[in-house]
Design a protein around this motif. Sequence first.
Motif, PDB file in Angstrom:
ATOM      1  N   GLU A 185      54.104  40.272   7.371  1.00  9.67           N
ATOM      2  CA  GLU A 185      55.576  39.557   6.554  1.00  9.67           C
ATOM      3  C   GLU A 185      54.801  39.568   5.197  1.00  9.67           C
ATOM      4  OE1 GLU A 185      57.740  35.245   5.753  1.00  9.67           O
ATOM      5  OE2 GLU A 185      57.597  35.948   7.783  1.00  9.67           O
ATOM      6  N   SER A 186      55.807  39.967   3.882  1.00 12.47           N
ATOM      7  CA  SER A 186      55.212  39.777   2.604  1.00 12.47           C
ATOM      8  C   SER A 186      54.627  38.101   2.086  1.00 12.47           C
ATOM      9  CB  SER A 186      55.713  40.559   2.178  1.00 12.47           C
ATOM     10  OG  SER A 186      57.129  39.984   1.127  1.00 12.47           O
ATOM     11  N   LYS A 187      53.845  37.836   1.182  1.00 11.45           N
ATOM     12  CA  LYS A 187      53.472  36.365   1.138  1.00 11.45           C
ATOM     13  C   LYS A 187      54.874  36.310  -0.445  1.00 11.45           C
ATOM     14  CE  LYS A 187      49.346  34.787   1.796  1.00 11.45           C
ATOM     15  NZ  LYS A 187      47.562  35.269   1.366  1.00 11.45           N
ATOM     16  N   ASP A 188      55.580  37.176  -0.429  1.00 11.35           N
ATOM     17  CA  ASP A 188      56.927  36.642  -1.307  1.00 11.35           C
ATOM     18  C   ASP A 188      58.021  36.345  -0.817  1.00 11.35           C
ATOM     19  OD1 ASP A 188      57.555  38.993  -0.455  1.00 11.35           O
ATOM     20  OD2 ASP A 188      57.172  39.840  -3.168  1.00 11.35           O
ATOM     21  N   GLY A 189      57.937  36.473   0.408  1.00  9.72           N
ATOM     22  CA  GLY A 189      58.914  36.325   1.925  1.00  9.72           C
ATOM     23  C   GLY A 189      60.135  37.325   1.575  1.00  9.72           C
ATOM     24  N   LEU A 190      59.907  38.642   1.126  1.00  5.35           N
ATOM     25  CA  LEU A 190      60.361  39.531   0.787  1.00  5.35           C
ATOM     26  C   LEU A 190      61.042  40.298   2.182  1.00  5.35           C
ATOM     27  CD1 LEU A 190      61.228  39.646  -3.423  1.00  5.35           C
ATOM     28  CD2 LEU A 190      62.446  38.454  -1.595  1.00  5.35           C
ATOM     29  N   ARG A 191      60.265  41.518   2.395  1.00  2.00           N
ATOM     30  CA  ARG A 191      59.444  41.869   3.099  1.00  2.00           C
ATOM     31  C   ARG A 191      58.674  41.935   4.647  1.00  2.00           C
ATOM     32  NH1 ARG A 191      55.531  45.241   0.635  1.00  2.00           N
ATOM     33  NH2 ARG A 191      54.580  43.586  -0.563  1.00  2.00           N
ATOM     34  N   PHE A 192      59.403  42.454   6.125  1.00  2.00           N
ATOM     35  CA  PHE A 192      59.025  41.732   6.796  1.00  2.00           C
ATOM     36  C   PHE A 192      59.091  43.044   8.086  1.00  2.00           C
ATOM     37  CE2 PHE A 192      60.361  39.571  11.022  1.00  2.00           C
ATOM     38  CZ  PHE A 192      59.237  39.117  11.239  1.00  2.00           C
ATOM     39  N   ARG A 193      57.839  43.405   8.557  1.00  2.00           N
ATOM     40  CA  ARG A 193      58.447  43.939   9.482  1.00  2.00           C
ATOM     41  C   ARG A 193      57.695  43.723  11.448  1.00  2.00           C
ATOM     42  NH1 ARG A 193      54.403  46.797   5.870  1.00  2.00           N
ATOM     43  NH2 ARG A 193      52.270  45.782   7.757  1.00  2.00           N
ATOM     44  N   TYR A 194      58.420  44.246  12.352  1.00  2.00           N
ATOM     45  CA  TYR A 194      58.026  43.261  13.761  1.00  2.00           C
ATOM     46  C   TYR A 194      58.311  44.308  14.876  1.00  2.00           C
ATOM     47  CZ  TYR A 194      63.538  44.543  12.900  1.00  2.00           C
ATOM     48  OH  TYR A 194      64.204  45.064  13.208  1.00  2.00           O
ATOM     49  N   HIS A 195      57.779  43.917  16.337  1.00  2.00           N
ATOM     50  CA  HIS A 195      57.590  44.580  16.648  1.00  2.00           C
ATOM     51  C   HIS A 195      57.927  43.164  18.177  1.00  2.00           C
ATOM     52  CE1 HIS A 195      56.430  47.271  20.211  1.00  2.00           C
ATOM     53  NE2 HIS A 195      55.448  46.483  21.018  1.00  2.00           N
ATOM     54  N   MET A 196      57.503  43.557  19.157  1.00  2.00           N
ATOM     55  CA  MET A 196      58.296  42.840  19.955  1.00  2.00           C
ATOM     56  C   MET A 196      58.406  43.260  21.533  1.00  2.00           C
ATOM     57  SD  MET A 196      60.157  41.084  22.955  1.00  2.00           S
ATOM     58  CE  MET A 196      62.429  41.206  21.372  1.00  2.00           C
ATOM     59  N   ARG A 197      58.392  43.526  22.610  1.00  2.00           N
ATOM     60  CA  ARG A 197      57.898  44.085  23.796  1.00  2.00           C
ATOM     61  C   ARG A 197      58.331  42.667  24.934  1.00  2.00           C
ATOM     62  NH1 ARG A 197      54.553  46.904  27.480  1.00  2.00           N
ATOM     63  NH2 ARG A 197      55.301  49.107  28.141  1.00  2.00           N
ATOM     64  N   GLN A 198      59.028  42.813  25.491  1.00  2.00           N
ATOM     65  CA  GLN A 198      59.264  41.913  26.838  1.00  2.00           C
ATOM     66  C   GLN A 198      59.132  42.805  27.795  1.00  2.00           C
ATOM     67  OE1 GLN A 198      62.101  38.638  24.725  1.00  2.00           O
ATOM     68  NE2 GLN A 198      63.320  39.437  26.764  1.00  2.00           N
ATOM     69  N   THR A 199      58.287  41.712  29.019  1.00  2.00           N
ATOM     70  CA  THR A 199      58.193  43.068  30.294  1.00  2.00           C
ATOM     71  C   THR A 199      58.672  41.462  31.791  1.00  2.00           C
ATOM     72  OG1 THR A 199      56.146  41.745  30.934  1.00  2.00           O
ATOM     73  CG2 THR A 199      56.884  44.513  29.759  1.00  2.00           C
ATOM     74  N   THR A 200      58.602  41.941  32.864  1.00  2.00           N
ATOM     75  CA  THR A 200      59.460  40.911  34.001  1.00  2.00           C
ATOM     76  C   THR A 200      58.728  42.077  34.626  1.00  2.00           C
ATOM     77  OG1 THR A 200      61.314  39.802  33.138  1.00  2.00           O
ATOM     78  CG2 THR A 200      61.121  40.481  35.235  1.00  2.00           C
ATOM     79  N   ASP A 201      57.395  41.747  35.369  1.00  2.00           N
ATOM     80  CA  ASP A 201      56.564  42.142  36.630  1.00  2.00           C
ATOM     81  C   ASP A 201      56.871  43.488  36.748  1.00  2.00           C
ATOM     82  OD1 ASP A 201      56.782  40.296  38.603  1.00  2.00           O
ATOM     83  OD2 ASP A 201      58.527  40.847  39.594  1.00  2.00           O
ATOM     84  N   THR A 202      55.888  43.896  34.966  1.00  2.00           N
ATOM     85  CA  THR A 202      55.470  44.847  34.777  1.00  2.00           C
ATOM     86  C   THR A 202      56.878  45.915  34.386  1.00  2.00           C
ATOM     87  OG1 THR A 202      55.680  46.784  36.080  1.00  2.00           O
ATOM     88  CG2 THR A 202      53.407  45.211  36.004  1.00  2.00           C
ATOM     89  N   ALA A 203      57.977  45.799  34.012  1.00  2.00           N
ATOM     90  CA  ALA A 203      59.014  46.460  34.363  1.00  2.00           C
ATOM     91  C   ALA A 203      59.363  45.725  32.751  1.00  2.00           C
ATOM     92  CB  ALA A 203      60.277  46.574  34.279  1.00  2.00           C
ATOM     93  N   VAL A 204      59.811  46.939  31.479  1.00  2.00           N
ATOM     94  CA  VAL A 204      59.916  46.816  30.124  1.00  2.00           C
ATOM     95  C   VAL A 204      61.926  45.962  30.123  1.00  2.00           C
ATOM     96  CG1 VAL A 204      60.176  47.074  27.911  1.00  2.00           C
ATOM     97  CG2 VAL A 204      58.398  48.468  28.927  1.00  2.00           C
ATOM     98  N   THR A 205      61.831  44.782  29.949  1.00  2.00           N
ATOM     99  CA  THR A 205      63.113  44.115  30.047  1.00  2.00           C
ATOM    100  C   THR A 205      63.854  44.426  28.782  1.00  2.00           C
ATOM    101  OG1 THR A 205      62.661  42.114  29.651  1.00  2.00           O
ATOM    102  CG2 THR A 205      62.724  42.879  32.001  1.00  2.00           C
ATOM    103  N   SER A 206      63.152  44.160  27.400  1.00  2.00           N
ATOM    104  CA  SER A 206      63.439  44.129  26.594  1.00  2.00           C
ATOM    105  C   SER A 206      62.047  44.637  24.699  1.00  2.00           C
ATOM    106  CB  SER A 206      63.806  42.956  25.758  1.00  2.00           C
ATOM    107  OG  SER A 206      64.354  43.000  24.245  1.00  2.00           O
ATOM    108  N   GLN A 207      62.747  45.282  24.472  1.00  2.00           N
ATOM    109  CA  GLN A 207      62.286  46.165  22.994  1.00  2.00           C
ATOM    110  C   GLN A 207      62.791  46.097  21.469  1.00  2.00           C
ATOM    111  OE1 GLN A 207      58.803  48.982  24.148  1.00  2.00           O
ATOM    112  NE2 GLN A 207      58.858  49.549  21.531  1.00  2.00           N
ATOM    113  N   THR A 208      62.228  45.595  20.830  1.00  2.00           N
ATOM    114  CA  THR A 208      62.569  45.612  19.183  1.00  2.00           C
ATOM    115  C   THR A 208      61.599  46.313  18.364  1.00  2.00           C
ATOM    116  OG1 THR A 208      62.136  43.286  18.776  1.00  2.00           O
ATOM    117  CG2 THR A 208      64.733  43.948  19.495  1.00  2.00           C
ATOM    118  N   ASP A 209      61.968  47.146  17.259  1.00  2.00           N
ATOM    119  CA  ASP A 209      61.235  47.408  16.340  1.00  2.00           C
ATOM    120  C   ASP A 209      61.749  47.490  15.334  1.00  2.00           C
ATOM    121  OD1 ASP A 209      57.865  48.145  18.251  1.00  2.00           O
ATOM    122  OD2 ASP A 209      59.734  48.821  18.689  1.00  2.00           O
TER     123      ASP A 209
END
Length: 274
Positions: free
Chosen positions: A103-127
């Motif tokens: 996240e930029s310090k001026d609060g204007l730009r943002f990059r993200y990656h999120m990966r969730q797993t349940t018992d090793t199976a990927v249940t959700s991902q956002t990029d």
Amino acid sequence: MRFHAALVALLLMSGWLVQPAVAANSPPPAAPSTTSGLIGHRALYTLTLATAKSTDVVAARGTMGYEVTDACDGWAVRQRLRMTVTNADGQDIEMASDYTTWESKDGLRFRYHMRQTTDTAVTSQTDGEASLHRTGGTGEAHYTTPHETTIPLPAGTLFPMAHTAAIIAAAREKKHFLSVPLFDGTDENGAEDSFIVILDWKPPMQTKWPALSALPSTRVHLSFFDRKPGSVTPTYEVTMRYWENGVADDMKMDFGDFVMDAKMKEFAPQPRRC
């Protein structure tokens, strides 16, 4: 700090029935001019079961690592959560999330990656990545995962570090409530409404962490809501203490069927990475 990702599929909240219309109809606050009061740090939390509100949950335990890096022009954040939930049949369900942002310090730009797993199976991902306009406070989030799409962000939206800074600034000003849209990239539907109850603003107190003992702190309750008409139940709630520098501890995370305590067992400030 945002503790949303790993158990989002289990969130069946009740009991904090703040109408999201209240948050949506409040004038959006101005984005904080600076996050310079926040610090880079590394923390490790132990998660223990505080309350089981359903017979489906017999036990739960886990750990959560949280690291903020001051990268000079921005904040790099990584949150890793591991949790084991034991159901009434004695089966252990292993859940994990790995969430990284910049996240930029001026609060204007943002990059993200999120990966969730349940018992090793990927249940959700956002990029993806998101941006806000300097005037007007609106913006766009461009997702590359789970599918290519662009979603508009409402006026007043804040990214996570700016959101933390806004809460601390409101507490310092002795405000009692704050409502603002938050975009953190964990929800593929865009921004959520956040409603914050500010419980106090306390002077410095002795702790086991010398870097925190000289700082004031605030205890807050955060509720998050889908931006959908008629949504009255939070998707997630957490109560925590924020120190003035953005470090969080003494958390209670309500997942609906059960509540987890998160206690900080390791903490260390981190130098700037220029």
